[in-house]
Design an enzyme around this catalytic site. Structure first.
Site, PDB file in Angstrom:
ATOM      1  N   TYR A 125       0.810  -1.222   0.000  1.00  0.00           N
ATOM      2  CA  TYR A 125       0.000   0.000   0.000  1.00  0.00           C
ATOM      3  C   TYR A 125       0.845   1.273   0.000  1.00  0.00           C
ATOM      4  CZ  TYR A 125      -3.852  -3.162   0.587  1.00  0.00           C
ATOM      5  OH  TYR A 125      -4.759  -4.170   0.377  1.00  0.00           O
ATOM      6  N   LYS A 172       4.542 -14.844   4.319  1.00  0.00           N
ATOM      7  CA  LYS A 172       4.926 -15.655   3.158  1.00  0.00           C
ATOM      8  C   LYS A 172       6.460 -15.615   3.110  1.00  0.00           C
ATOM      9  CE  LYS A 172       3.672 -17.975  -0.540  1.00  0.00           C
ATOM     10  NZ  LYS A 172       2.852 -19.197  -0.516  1.00  0.00           N
ATOM     11  N   ASP A 205      -1.265 -18.668   2.725  1.00  0.00           N
ATOM     12  CA  ASP A 205      -2.176 -19.587   2.016  1.00  0.00           C
ATOM     13  C   ASP A 205      -2.692 -20.673   2.958  1.00  0.00           C
ATOM     14  OD1 ASP A 205       0.555 -20.046   1.907  1.00  0.00           O
ATOM     15  OD2 ASP A 205       0.512 -21.219   0.070  1.00  0.00           O
ATOM     16  N   ASP A 229      -5.907  -7.526   4.474  1.00  0.00           N
ATOM     17  CA  ASP A 229      -7.022  -7.104   3.628  1.00  0.00           C
ATOM     18  C   ASP A 229      -7.762  -8.332   3.093  1.00  0.00           C
ATOM     19  OD1 ASP A 229      -8.688  -5.615   2.022  1.00  0.00           O
ATOM     20  OD2 ASP A 229      -7.190  -5.204   0.483  1.00  0.00           O
TER      21      ASP A 229
END
Ligand code: ATP
Length: 336
Positions: A125, A172, A205, A229
């Site tokens: 962002y 991640k 994930d 988000d």
């Protein structure tokens, strides 16, 4: 007692309808609030040539508390996200999203009780995209120790003060070894200061899979901006959809309460938006003002309406208007 001064940002799309709904419910609790309307988004762009005029940001900063409707972000070309810009300019570094099942909501899983704590100022962002050559675009994803430490501190402090059992850092770092590696290092450093709260790490994930298979596996989820988000919408889907989940954007000395959902242009102006998320954001706002009892009364009234199951907006398969739902909640305030 004097009235509280609170900024009201109606927003775009269904924003004016759902913020109005929340204001009516707050008024019905008897807590006196003087609302100062501040326009941002499309209306501010038309009036001032700027979707987020500096004066609007200053009014929110000075007031310290705002209730905000969603503001449309054009996809592709057009102005950058006003929602994101507001968070950055006011340094609202925490996005706190409690996701709880409300008994009686069609399609909701039972007894979901998650808290998503999303870093709100950086990650993807930072909105820096560059085109080193035609056909190649790179996006910057900035992770800093400062922002990662302060969001981790908030997550553990929140967990400690609210009787939560665990904090899971979502990452991640198998792929983004340096950036998400730094986020995890910061989370671990803070976790070491809270030996009574279990600390876990989960690849984003796998965290999504966990949430769909068994949302009870997690408690507080500490997320970099983008993962927070995405996981928020997934989690909203577990409890009946986007119309139900409130959020607080918190900085030092300033707090902006809103819904997780966007401006829903497809149903704007039809009077059928589900105002629950904004009404619950209003309850969070009252607690923030020190009116915790009135906040709890609103939550209890919403729960009573859904438990009865008679007044449902179309997103939940019902036929009620926004107005009809608000009236039911106000009536239920009196059943206490
Ligand atoms: P934005 O660009 O402002 O994010 P969007 O339409 O892309 O808007 P959302 O508004 O978050 O994204 O929601 C997607 C869809 O979910 C909406 O188009 C609408 O159909 C539904 N929805 C979202 N919020 C509500 C709500 N409060 N009541 C009913 N339906 C809703």
């Amino acid at each position: 007692m004097g009235a509280y001064n609170v900024v009201l940002i109606p927003g775009d799309g269904i924003g004016p309808e759902v913020t109005q709904a929340a204001c009516r419910v707050i008024a019905a609790t008897g807590v006196p609030v003087d609302w100062e309307v501040v326009e941002v988004g499309t209306k501010a762009l038309e009036a001032h040539g700027d979707p987020l005029p500096p004066e609007a940001v200053e009014r929110i900063r000075e007031c310290g508390v705002a209730l905000k409707g969603p503001v449309t972000t054009p996809v592709g070309a057009g102005f950058p996200s006003v929602n994101v810009a507001l968070r950055k300019r006011l340094d609202l570094y925490v996005n706190l999203r409690p996701v709880r099942s409300i008994p009686g909501v069609p399609g909701s899983r039972d007894s979901v009780d998650l808290v998503i704590i999303r870093e709100n100022t950086e990650g993807l962002y930072v909105e820096i995209e560059r085109e080193p050559r035609a056909g190649v675009v790179e996006a910057v994803r900035r992770i800093t120790a400062g922002a990662s430490l302060r969001i981790a501190r908030f997550a553990f402090m929140y967990a400690a003060h609210n009787g939560r059992r665990s904090v899971t850092a979502v990452h991640k770092a198998n792929i983004l070894k340096k950036s998400d590696g730094l986020f995890l290092d910061c989370a671990r450093r803070v976790a070491a200061e809270y030996p009574t709260i279990a600390y876990r790490e989960r690849i984003v994930d796998a965290a999504c899979l966990d949430l769909v298979l068994d949302p009870h596996r997690h408690d507080v989820l500490l997320c970099p901006n983008l993962y927070g988000d995405i996981i928020s919408d997934l989690a909203a889907g577990l409890v009946g959809g986007l119309g139900l989940v409130p959020a607080a954007n918190l900085g030092d000395g300033v707090a902006v309460f809103e819904a997780v959902h966007g401006s829903a242009p497809d149903i704007a102006g039809k009077g059928v938006a589900n105002p629950t998320a904004l009404i619950l954001a209003g309850a969070m706002l009252l607690a923030h003002l020190g009116e915790a009892e009135a906040g709890r009364a609103i939550e209890a009234a919403v729960i009573r309406v859904y438990r009865k199951g008679k007044v449902l907006t179309p997103d939940l398969g019902g036929t009620s208007t926004t107005e009809g739902f608000v009236e039911a909640v106000i009536a239920a305030l009196g059943w206490a």
